[in-house]
Design a protein around this motif. Sequence first.
Motif, PDB file in Angstrom:
ATOM      1  N   PHE A 232      -0.220   8.150   2.392  1.00 24.74           N
ATOM      2  CA  PHE A 232      -0.625   6.788   3.062  1.00 24.74           C
ATOM      3  C   PHE A 232      -1.432   7.062   4.299  1.00 24.74           C
ATOM      4  O   PHE A 232      -2.669   6.606   4.347  1.00 24.74           O
ATOM      5  CB  PHE A 232       0.585   6.236   3.752  1.00 24.74           C
ATOM      6  N   TYR A 233      -1.294   8.213   5.092  1.00 23.45           N
ATOM      7  CA  TYR A 233      -1.887   8.631   6.367  1.00 23.45           C
ATOM      8  C   TYR A 233      -3.280   8.930   5.877  1.00 23.45           C
ATOM      9  O   TYR A 233      -4.259   8.347   6.516  1.00 23.45           O
ATOM     10  CB  TYR A 233      -1.299   9.838   6.987  1.00 23.45           C
ATOM     11  N   SER A 234      -3.592   9.780   4.962  1.00 20.39           N
ATOM     12  CA  SER A 234      -4.860   9.994   4.381  1.00 20.39           C
ATOM     13  C   SER A 234      -5.747   8.944   3.828  1.00 20.39           C
ATOM     14  O   SER A 234      -6.989   8.685   4.034  1.00 20.39           O
ATOM     15  CB  SER A 234      -4.775  11.169   3.393  1.00 20.39           C
ATOM     16  N   ASP A 235      -5.051   7.876   3.279  1.00 24.25           N
ATOM     17  CA  ASP A 235      -5.761   6.649   2.670  1.00 24.25           C
ATOM     18  C   ASP A 235      -5.916   5.805   3.748  1.00 24.25           C
ATOM     19  O   ASP A 235      -7.144   5.005   3.547  1.00 24.25           O
ATOM     20  CB  ASP A 235      -4.794   6.070   1.552  1.00 24.25           C
TER      21      ASP A 235
ATOM     22  N   LEU B 290       9.838  13.716  -1.436  1.00 20.71           N
ATOM     23  CA  LEU B 290       9.035  12.635  -1.773  1.00 20.71           C
ATOM     24  C   LEU B 290       8.618  11.704  -0.651  1.00 20.71           C
ATOM     25  O   LEU B 290       7.220  11.315  -0.636  1.00 20.71           O
ATOM     26  CB  LEU B 290       9.615  11.738  -2.739  1.00 20.71           C
ATOM     27  N   MET B 291       9.519  11.352   0.260  1.00 17.66           N
ATOM     28  CA  MET B 291       9.206  10.301   1.398  1.00 17.66           C
ATOM     29  C   MET B 291       8.032  11.088   2.270  1.00 17.66           C
ATOM     30  O   MET B 291       7.013  10.393   2.665  1.00 17.66           O
ATOM     31  CB  MET B 291      10.327  10.153   2.206  1.00 17.66           C
ATOM     32  N   LYS B 292       8.215  12.399   2.450  1.00 18.06           N
ATOM     33  CA  LYS B 292       7.076  12.970   3.336  1.00 18.06           C
ATOM     34  C   LYS B 292       5.930  13.008   2.720  1.00 18.06           C
ATOM     35  O   LYS B 292       4.682  12.646   3.360  1.00 18.06           O
ATOM     36  CB  LYS B 292       7.468  14.606   3.719  1.00 18.06           C
ATOM     37  N   GLN B 293       5.816  13.368   1.178  1.00  9.89           N
ATOM     38  CA  GLN B 293       4.501  13.229   0.635  1.00  9.89           C
ATOM     39  C   GLN B 293       3.966  11.835   0.611  1.00  9.89           C
ATOM     40  O   GLN B 293       2.584  11.784   0.834  1.00  9.89           O
ATOM     41  CB  GLN B 293       4.588  13.880  -0.810  1.00  9.89           C
ATOM     42  N   ALA B 294       4.729  10.860   0.300  1.00  9.15           N
ATOM     43  CA  ALA B 294       4.037   9.566   0.347  1.00  9.15           C
ATOM     44  C   ALA B 294       3.558   9.391   1.618  1.00  9.15           C
ATOM     45  O   ALA B 294       2.521   8.564   1.846  1.00  9.15           O
ATOM     46  CB  ALA B 294       5.378   8.377  -0.005  1.00  9.15           C
ATOM     47  N   LEU B 295       4.242   9.718   2.830  1.00 14.23           N
ATOM     48  CA  LEU B 295       3.834   9.175   4.126  1.00 14.23           C
ATOM     49  C   LEU B 295       2.556   9.851   4.316  1.00 14.23           C
ATOM     50  O   LEU B 295       1.502   9.348   4.978  1.00 14.23           O
ATOM     51  CB  LEU B 295       4.748   9.669   5.125  1.00 14.23           C
TER      52      LEU B 295
ATOM     53  N   MET C 146      -3.895   5.800   9.368  1.00 15.30           N
ATOM     54  CA  MET C 146      -2.849   5.555  10.175  1.00 15.30           C
ATOM     55  C   MET C 146      -1.165   5.737   9.755  1.00 15.30           C
ATOM     56  O   MET C 146      -1.324   6.009   8.421  1.00 15.30           O
ATOM     57  CB  MET C 146      -2.858   3.942  10.317  1.00 15.30           C
ATOM     58  N   LYS C 147      -0.487   5.920  10.555  1.00 18.62           N
ATOM     59  CA  LYS C 147       0.895   6.274  10.238  1.00 18.62           C
ATOM     60  C   LYS C 147       1.623   4.934   9.638  1.00 18.62           C
ATOM     61  O   LYS C 147       1.269   4.087  10.004  1.00 18.62           O
ATOM     62  CB  LYS C 147       1.654   6.805  11.437  1.00 18.62           C
ATOM     63  N   PHE C 148       2.390   5.150   8.568  1.00 27.55           N
ATOM     64  CA  PHE C 148       3.176   4.024   8.147  1.00 27.55           C
ATOM     65  C   PHE C 148       4.465   4.018   8.845  1.00 27.55           C
ATOM     66  O   PHE C 148       5.308   4.885   9.092  1.00 27.55           O
ATOM     67  CB  PHE C 148       3.719   4.519   6.931  1.00 27.55           C
ATOM     68  N   ASN C 149       4.620   2.767   9.578  1.00 24.78           N
ATOM     69  CA  ASN C 149       5.845   2.730  10.325  1.00 24.78           C
ATOM     70  C   ASN C 149       6.554   1.345  10.010  1.00 24.78           C
ATOM     71  O   ASN C 149       7.431   0.945  10.901  1.00 24.78           O
ATOM     72  CB  ASN C 149       5.247   2.557  11.966  1.00 24.78           C
ATOM     73  N   LEU C 150       6.667   1.189   8.793  1.00 21.57           N
ATOM     74  CA  LEU C 150       7.385   0.042   8.227  1.00 21.57           C
ATOM     75  C   LEU C 150       8.399   0.547   7.320  1.00 21.57           C
ATOM     76  O   LEU C 150       8.659  -0.267   6.195  1.00 21.57           O
ATOM     77  CB  LEU C 150       6.480  -0.909   7.623  1.00 21.57           C
ATOM     78  N   GLU C 151       8.882   1.927   7.287  1.00 19.99           N
ATOM     79  CA  GLU C 151       9.882   2.353   6.214  1.00 19.99           C
ATOM     80  C   GLU C 151      10.976   1.607   5.971  1.00 19.99           C
ATOM     81  O   GLU C 151      11.246   1.573   5.019  1.00 19.99           O
ATOM     82  CB  GLU C 151      10.335   3.745   6.658  1.00 19.99           C
ATOM     83  N   HIS C 152      11.406   0.876   7.166  1.00 22.89           N
ATOM     84  CA  HIS C 152      12.731   0.016   7.198  1.00 22.89           C
ATOM     85  C   HIS C 152      12.480  -1.293   6.409  1.00 22.89           C
ATOM     86  O   HIS C 152      13.230  -1.480   5.356  1.00 22.89           O
ATOM     87  CB  HIS C 152      12.908  -0.304   8.520  1.00 22.89           C
TER      88      HIS C 152
ATOM     89  N   LYS D 249       0.872  -1.041  -0.104  1.00 24.70           N
ATOM     90  CA  LYS D 249      -0.160   0.038   0.134  1.00 24.70           C
ATOM     91  C   LYS D 249       0.930   1.027  -0.045  1.00 24.70           C
ATOM     92  O   LYS D 249       0.562   2.091  -0.620  1.00 24.70           O
ATOM     93  CB  LYS D 249      -0.868   0.095   1.049  1.00 24.70           C
ATOM     94  N   PHE D 250       2.013   1.115   0.748  1.00 26.54           N
ATOM     95  CA  PHE D 250       2.769   2.454   1.028  1.00 26.54           C
ATOM     96  C   PHE D 250       3.654   2.680  -0.504  1.00 26.54           C
ATOM     97  O   PHE D 250       3.637   3.773  -0.862  1.00 26.54           O
ATOM     98  CB  PHE D 250       3.831   2.427   2.009  1.00 26.54           C
TER      99      PHE D 250
END
Length: 199
Positions: free
Chosen positions: A140-143, A132-137, A146-152, A111-112
């Motif tokens: 994701f949050y608006s879709d 780009l990362m901030k915009q993608a986060l 919830m926050k995306f916490n699996l960036e790793h 999804k991310f």
Amino acid sequence: MARSPSFVNLLASQGSVDLDSLETPFFSSQCPEESSVKERRKWSVKEDIILIGAWLNTSKDSIVSNEQKAGAFWKRIVEYYNSSPLLVGTVPRELGQCKQRWARINDLVYKFAGCYDMALREQRSGQNEDDLMKQALDIFYSDQNMKFNLEHAWRELRHDDKDKRKPVDSPVPEPEERPIGVKAAKAAGKRHKTGKEEE
């Protein structure tokens, strides 16, 4: 009304309760499976990365490749995961735990990746990777609400092109130019000749 010694009326009691002095509740002595329920352990970033590595190595094994049943496949992943020298001293994970964690990682990372692709398509001049990362986060949050916490995990999987799995990070490919057909090639050749003859 007679009460058992393990009953504590929390609404009427304002004093402290010594929980160690209370008897074991009735159901745990009658139902051994109730007392054997394991405490849920959170997955650390290190454990996630080891699980992803185990999944990638097992799924890309050139000897066995995809000629393995799901049970054998996951058994190999769990063995690989639990044998990691980075996990020495930790309680081994079971097959069900690894499978559930992988399902969650795969779902959220997929999804991310879509959100990241959307941010990439909307990229403006001067935006860097952090933008780009901030915009993608944000997308994701608006879709997902919830926050995306699996960036790793996303960083580990973003360049994986395993065809059995949904693509985790595949930008929309540029359409390839279709090879010219025989009739079109002949027609182009005739047009080219007539153009030379006119000169």
